[in-house]
Design a protein around this motif. Structure first.
Motif, PDB file in Angstrom:
ATOM      1  N   ALA A 171      -2.155   1.011  10.973  1.00 51.01           N
ATOM      2  CA  ALA A 171      -1.519   1.491   9.877  1.00 51.01           C
ATOM      3  C   ALA A 171      -0.132   1.761   9.888  1.00 51.01           C
ATOM      4  O   ALA A 171       0.699   1.807   8.756  1.00 51.01           O
ATOM      5  CB  ALA A 171      -2.291   2.802   9.378  1.00 51.01           C
ATOM      6  N   ILE A 172       0.261   2.477  11.178  1.00 54.73           N
ATOM      7  CA  ILE A 172       1.846   2.904  11.029  1.00 54.73           C
ATOM      8  C   ILE A 172       2.762   1.487  10.998  1.00 54.73           C
ATOM      9  O   ILE A 172       3.605   1.596  10.475  1.00 54.73           O
ATOM     10  CB  ILE A 172       2.099   3.560  12.344  1.00 54.73           C
ATOM     11  CG1 ILE A 172       1.462   5.002  12.227  1.00 54.73           C
ATOM     12  CG2 ILE A 172       3.491   4.000  12.678  1.00 54.73           C
ATOM     13  CD1 ILE A 172       1.330   5.907  13.555  1.00 54.73           C
ATOM     14  N   LYS A 205       5.313   0.425   8.137  1.00 55.47           N
ATOM     15  CA  LYS A 205       6.753   0.181   8.463  1.00 55.47           C
ATOM     16  C   LYS A 205       7.206  -1.343   7.663  1.00 55.47           C
ATOM     17  O   LYS A 205       8.259  -1.383   7.324  1.00 55.47           O
ATOM     18  CB  LYS A 205       7.071   0.104   9.793  1.00 55.47           C
ATOM     19  CG  LYS A 205       7.173   1.742  10.271  1.00 55.47           C
ATOM     20  CD  LYS A 205       7.464   1.854  11.749  1.00 55.47           C
ATOM     21  CE  LYS A 205       7.647   3.481  12.291  1.00 55.47           C
ATOM     22  NZ  LYS A 205       8.514   4.282  11.567  1.00 55.47           N
ATOM     23  N   VAL A 206       6.236  -2.207   8.054  1.00 57.15           N
ATOM     24  CA  VAL A 206       6.503  -3.490   7.682  1.00 57.15           C
ATOM     25  C   VAL A 206       6.828  -3.457   6.201  1.00 57.15           C
ATOM     26  O   VAL A 206       7.542  -4.280   5.511  1.00 57.15           O
ATOM     27  CB  VAL A 206       5.582  -4.374   8.228  1.00 57.15           C
ATOM     28  CG1 VAL A 206       6.010  -6.047   7.578  1.00 57.15           C
ATOM     29  CG2 VAL A 206       5.807  -4.599   9.865  1.00 57.15           C
ATOM     30  N   ARG A 207       5.727  -3.054   5.381  1.00 59.70           N
ATOM     31  CA  ARG A 207       5.636  -3.015   4.008  1.00 59.70           C
ATOM     32  C   ARG A 207       6.729  -2.381   3.333  1.00 59.70           C
ATOM     33  O   ARG A 207       7.003  -2.836   2.102  1.00 59.70           O
ATOM     34  CB  ARG A 207       4.126  -2.591   3.358  1.00 59.70           C
ATOM     35  CG  ARG A 207       3.071  -3.369   3.957  1.00 59.70           C
ATOM     36  CD  ARG A 207       1.784  -2.827   3.828  1.00 59.70           C
ATOM     37  NE  ARG A 207       1.239  -3.047   2.389  1.00 59.70           N
ATOM     38  CZ  ARG A 207       0.291  -2.642   1.710  1.00 59.70           C
ATOM     39  NH1 ARG A 207      -0.835  -2.200   2.537  1.00 59.70           N
ATOM     40  NH2 ARG A 207      -0.255  -3.027   0.549  1.00 59.70           N
ATOM     41  N   LYS A 208       7.169  -1.415   3.840  1.00 59.17           N
ATOM     42  CA  LYS A 208       8.418  -0.547   3.365  1.00 59.17           C
ATOM     43  C   LYS A 208       9.545  -1.719   3.196  1.00 59.17           C
ATOM     44  O   LYS A 208      10.481  -1.501   2.183  1.00 59.17           O
ATOM     45  CB  LYS A 208       9.077   0.606   4.061  1.00 59.17           C
ATOM     46  CG  LYS A 208       8.334   1.699   3.842  1.00 59.17           C
ATOM     47  CD  LYS A 208       8.850   2.753   4.496  1.00 59.17           C
ATOM     48  CE  LYS A 208       8.221   4.122   4.383  1.00 59.17           C
ATOM     49  NZ  LYS A 208       8.706   5.220   5.259  1.00 59.17           N
ATOM     50  N   GLY A 260      -3.983   3.435   1.946  1.00 60.26           N
ATOM     51  CA  GLY A 260      -4.142   3.890   0.451  1.00 60.26           C
ATOM     52  C   GLY A 260      -3.728   5.203   0.150  1.00 60.26           C
ATOM     53  O   GLY A 260      -3.024   5.403  -0.852  1.00 60.26           O
ATOM     54  N   HIS A 261      -3.549   6.278   1.241  1.00 56.89           N
ATOM     55  CA  HIS A 261      -2.894   7.474   1.173  1.00 56.89           C
ATOM     56  C   HIS A 261      -1.405   7.446   0.895  1.00 56.89           C
ATOM     57  O   HIS A 261      -0.815   8.173   0.013  1.00 56.89           O
ATOM     58  CB  HIS A 261      -3.300   8.376   2.129  1.00 56.89           C
ATOM     59  CG  HIS A 261      -2.629   9.737   2.054  1.00 56.89           C
ATOM     60  ND1 HIS A 261      -3.468  10.599   0.932  1.00 56.89           N
ATOM     61  CD2 HIS A 261      -1.831  10.524   2.692  1.00 56.89           C
ATOM     62  CE1 HIS A 261      -2.745  11.804   1.025  1.00 56.89           C
ATOM     63  NE2 HIS A 261      -1.956  11.768   2.148  1.00 56.89           N
ATOM     64  N   LYS A 262      -0.700   6.553   1.608  1.00 55.54           N
ATOM     65  CA  LYS A 262       0.789   6.383   1.870  1.00 55.54           C
ATOM     66  C   LYS A 262       0.939   5.276   0.717  1.00 55.54           C
ATOM     67  O   LYS A 262       2.382   5.012   0.397  1.00 55.54           O
ATOM     68  CB  LYS A 262       1.010   5.997   3.196  1.00 55.54           C
ATOM     69  CG  LYS A 262       1.049   6.966   4.120  1.00 55.54           C
ATOM     70  CD  LYS A 262       1.750   8.054   4.095  1.00 55.54           C
ATOM     71  CE  LYS A 262       1.787   9.345   5.018  1.00 55.54           C
ATOM     72  NZ  LYS A 262       2.354  10.422   4.923  1.00 55.54           N
ATOM     73  N   ALA A 263       0.492   4.808   0.115  1.00 59.31           N
ATOM     74  CA  ALA A 263       0.704   3.642  -0.669  1.00 59.31           C
ATOM     75  C   ALA A 263       1.846   4.087  -1.947  1.00 59.31           C
ATOM     76  O   ALA A 263       2.893   3.120  -2.187  1.00 59.31           O
ATOM     77  CB  ALA A 263      -0.326   3.112  -1.783  1.00 59.31           C
ATOM     78  N   PRO A 264       1.635   5.261  -2.437  1.00 61.94           N
ATOM     79  CA  PRO A 264       2.941   5.483  -3.431  1.00 61.94           C
ATOM     80  C   PRO A 264       4.255   5.588  -2.716  1.00 61.94           C
ATOM     81  O   PRO A 264       5.080   5.672  -3.549  1.00 61.94           O
ATOM     82  CB  PRO A 264       2.404   6.976  -4.030  1.00 61.94           C
ATOM     83  CG  PRO A 264       0.882   6.921  -4.028  1.00 61.94           C
ATOM     84  CD  PRO A 264       0.706   6.177  -2.620  1.00 61.94           C
ATOM     85  N   ILE A 265       4.395   5.801  -1.516  1.00 62.50           N
ATOM     86  CA  ILE A 265       5.608   6.097  -0.755  1.00 62.50           C
ATOM     87  C   ILE A 265       6.096   4.718  -0.127  1.00 62.50           C
ATOM     88  O   ILE A 265       7.301   4.359  -0.290  1.00 62.50           O
ATOM     89  CB  ILE A 265       5.368   7.018   0.327  1.00 62.50           C
ATOM     90  CG1 ILE A 265       4.745   8.429  -0.002  1.00 62.50           C
ATOM     91  CG2 ILE A 265       6.647   6.951   1.174  1.00 62.50           C
ATOM     92  CD1 ILE A 265       4.384   9.299   0.777  1.00 62.50           C
ATOM     93  N   ILE A 266       5.096   3.802   0.488  1.00 65.28           N
ATOM     94  CA  ILE A 266       5.621   2.373   1.123  1.00 65.28           C
ATOM     95  C   ILE A 266       5.726   1.504   0.208  1.00 65.28           C
ATOM     96  O   ILE A 266       5.990   0.245   0.589  1.00 65.28           O
ATOM     97  CB  ILE A 266       4.669   2.337   2.117  1.00 65.28           C
ATOM     98  CG1 ILE A 266       3.100   2.172   1.902  1.00 65.28           C
ATOM     99  CG2 ILE A 266       4.582   3.492   3.269  1.00 65.28           C
ATOM    100  CD1 ILE A 266       2.307   1.935   3.085  1.00 65.28           C
TER     101      ILE A 266
END
Length: 635
Positions: free
Chosen positions: A205-206, A210-213, A257-263
């Motif tokens: 996930a980490i 980072k890649v998807r950002k 899913g939790h970090k989707a709005p950020i990344i």
């Protein structure tokens, strides 16, 4: 060519079955299982055998990931005790209970009949196989019948994690065929599988976050999202790590899913959501059709069993009964014992209706049927064990799945209230609008065009007001400002699209240019369609929301709940001026009745500005919610 025809036929049957299920109001998994059973006896339908690797590697990771990215990490953490008791404790309890039943009937009784007895490791293995309820079945049926969100969260959380526990138990049972493990060995294997799976999921996930950002292209981002469950599963299951791939996939999905709005960008989130809905629809419905298609050849193999028919039937019925009964035997006592020993995990009593529904919602799925095929070929009475797993899977889907909606209605278990959901959405959007206006005041400069500032304010306010307008529908139908905007704008979009098509047919403009123009219209129309779909569509008898965390604000606590209205027939000023209104608000300070902010004159807000009375209440039938103008809080 034959494979292509079979795949097209499979997808066509899945789509038709799901559409028919929606039309007649039954669960698609139930209908597709029945269709598969019937189709397995048609002469032109080829024999379909599920390969364990296809299911456990091809189907299970994406299905779990699709459910995990839609599951709230906050809610999952909030109910972690209940989820843990079901996904770990209940699985081990069921595996042991079913194993003892199978060991007695296919071991002691079979030996008394002069047949080869079933060893205990195989009995425990079939217990582990039939122990985990299915993530797809639980989610599909629970959401369709409108269960309370807490129950749905617990069932979803259970079904996300329990496969890992069951597969570890199954792996331990198969290993016991060669070497008898100690309790220490079993515990160490479970900790390694669980801990390793969680750790691999965290790392994947980490790295993916980072890649998807770095991706702004939604196509590339969605492509990476579709590969994420397989990356997590393979990384955990390789022979160097030997951890739980199921847990790795679930952890990866929950965190991403939790970090989707950020990344992710907004376009990437929309693309991912649409593609995963389609992918999940095809996979989960195909799975249930395939379950039914196994019926004929499993029954054909069963005919070769040396065991007498009555013993096979008795064992199958006994295992099915054990699977159904062991769940409430575990759920009800452990719930109350855990609350007594550890204290309640959330305030308030536990609803006995919820416990009954959770106890009955134990539908099995494709993991049960796939896992049984991992048993060694030389397992005694393997064909009987396969038949038992099929019967438990189909039986729980048809018996528990078909009666669960009736049970929920019979217990009068309240589901989510769409009117209260709309009220909370309106309050959230109101707070978001306030934050946006504060940010606009910070970043706007005197050089910014005033017209642009006004447009920004109006757009934010119109979105917030549209949410409030979906509340307070009177008995007589009328058109709110947002509905009027939608009707008029849809007519304009239709005219714009017709013009674009005329230009396209005339061949005057490059197709790429026209496609960009068409996409712009499609995006706007999809937003208008979303507003129509979000209409409350019915209302609660007594519309209100619970107090926010930490209690209501001081003004809400001091204000009365009701007040005699000065003009119960409507807005005082609008009646005097001959104006109309959208919704009515009652001032709890003096009894003034004014029109809402969606109305032209906004007399309720103007009354607050002139009197400074802090709290008003909805004056619409069936609504008891209050609003503090000072703190902008809902109560």
């Amino acid at each position: 060519m034959h494979i292509a025809i079979e795949l097209v036929a499979l997808i066509a049957v899945v789509a038709a079955g799901a559409a028919l299920a929606r039309r007649v109001g039954i669960s698609a998994p139930l209908l597709l299982v029945v269709v598969g059973i019937a189709a397995s006896y048609l002469p032109f339908v080829p024999r379909v055998e599920l390969e364990p690797e296809v299911v456990l590697v091809g189907f299970l990771p994406p299905l779990l990931y699709a459910a995990a990215i839609r599951t709230s990490l906050v809610d999952f953490s909030k109910h972690r005790r209940s989820i843990g008791l079901l996904s770990v404790g209940l699985i081990v309890f069921t595996a042991l209970g079913v194993g003892l039943v199978a060991y007695w009937l296919l071991g002691a009784v079979a030996e008394a009949q002069g047949q080869e007895p079933l060893p205990f490791w195989a009995a425990f293995a079939i217990g582990a196989v039939v122990a985990p309820p299915d993530a797809v079945a639980a989610t599909a049926i629970a959401r369709r019948v409108g269960l309370p969100r807490r129950v749905v969260t617990i069932l979803e959380g259970e079904s996300l994690v329990n496969d890992a526990t069951a597969l570890v138990c199954l792996r331990t049972a198969i290993a016991a065929a060669a070497v008898t493990p100690t309790v220490f060995d079993v515990g160490l294997d479970f900790l390694r599988a669980a801990g390793g799976g969680v750790l691999v999921g965290l790392v994947v996930a980490i790295v993916l976050a980072k890649v998807r950002k770095q991706f702004t292209d939604p196509v590339l981002d969605t492509t990476l999202s579709l590969t994420a469950p397989f990356i997590a599963y393979i990384a955990a299951e390789n022979h160097y790590v030997h951890a739980s791939g199921v847990l790795a996939v679930v952890v990866t999905g929950l965190l991403l899913g939790h970090k989707a709005p950020i990344i992710q960008s907004a376009k990437s989130r929309m693309s991912e959501r649409t593609n995963w809905r389609t992918f999940k629809f095809l996979l989960e419905n195909t799975v249930f059709l395939l379950i039914g298609l196994q019926t004929r050849w499993i029954l054909d193999d069963l005919a070769d069993s040396p065991l007498p028919g009555w013993l096979i039937a008795a064992t199958t019925l006994a295992v099915f009964a054990a699977v159904v009964l062991l769940r409430p035997i575990w759920v009800i006592p452990t719930t109350f014992l855990s609350r007594r020993i550890l204290g309640p995990s959330r305030p308030g009593p536990v609803s006995w209706q919820s416990l009954v529904v959770v106890s009955w919602a134990g539908m099995r799925g494709v993991v049960t049927l796939a896992a049984v095929f991992t048993l060694p070929e030389d397992t005694p009475h393997r064909e009987v064990l396969v038949f038992i797993s099929l019967t438990v899977t189909a039986g729980t889907l048809l018996v528990q799945g078909s009666t669960l909606p009736w049970l929920v209605r019979r217990l009068r278990l309240p589901g989510p209230d769409p009117a209260e959901d709309a009220l909370q959405e309106a309050a959230v959007l109101q707070g978001a609008h306030r934050a946006a206006m504060q940010k606009l005041a910070e970043v706007a400069t005197p050089d910014d065009p005033p017209d642009v500032i006004n447009v920004l304010r109006q757009r934010g306010e119109s979105r917030s007001q549209a949410a409030w307008e979906r509340l307070g529908r009177p008995e007589t139908e009328y058109e709110t400002p947002s509905e009027a905007y939608r009707r008029l704008r849809m007519a304009m979009l239709e005219a714009e699209r017709a013009h674009i098509l005329e230009v396209r047919d005339a061949g005057l403009v490059a197709d790429e240019v026209l496609q960009r123009a068409q996409i712009a219209l499609d995006v706007e129309e999809s937003m208008l369609d979303r507003e129509e779909d979000d209409d409350v569509g019915g209302r609660s008898e007594d519309l209100r929301v619970p107090s926010p965390p930490g209690g209501e604000c001081e003004h809400l606590e001091q204000a009365p709940l009701v007040r005699t209205p000065n003009t119960p027939e409507g807005c005082e000023e609008c009646l005097a001026e001959g104006m109309t209104w959208v919704h009515l608000r009652l001032c709890l300070g003096c009894g003034h009745v004014g029109c809402c902010d969606s109305s032209v004159m906004k007399h309720a807000s103007k009354h607050h500005e002139s009197t400074k009375h802090p709290v008003m209440r909805s004056f619409e039938p069936g609504e008891t919610w209050r609003w503090c103008f000072v703190d902008e809080k809902l109560g």
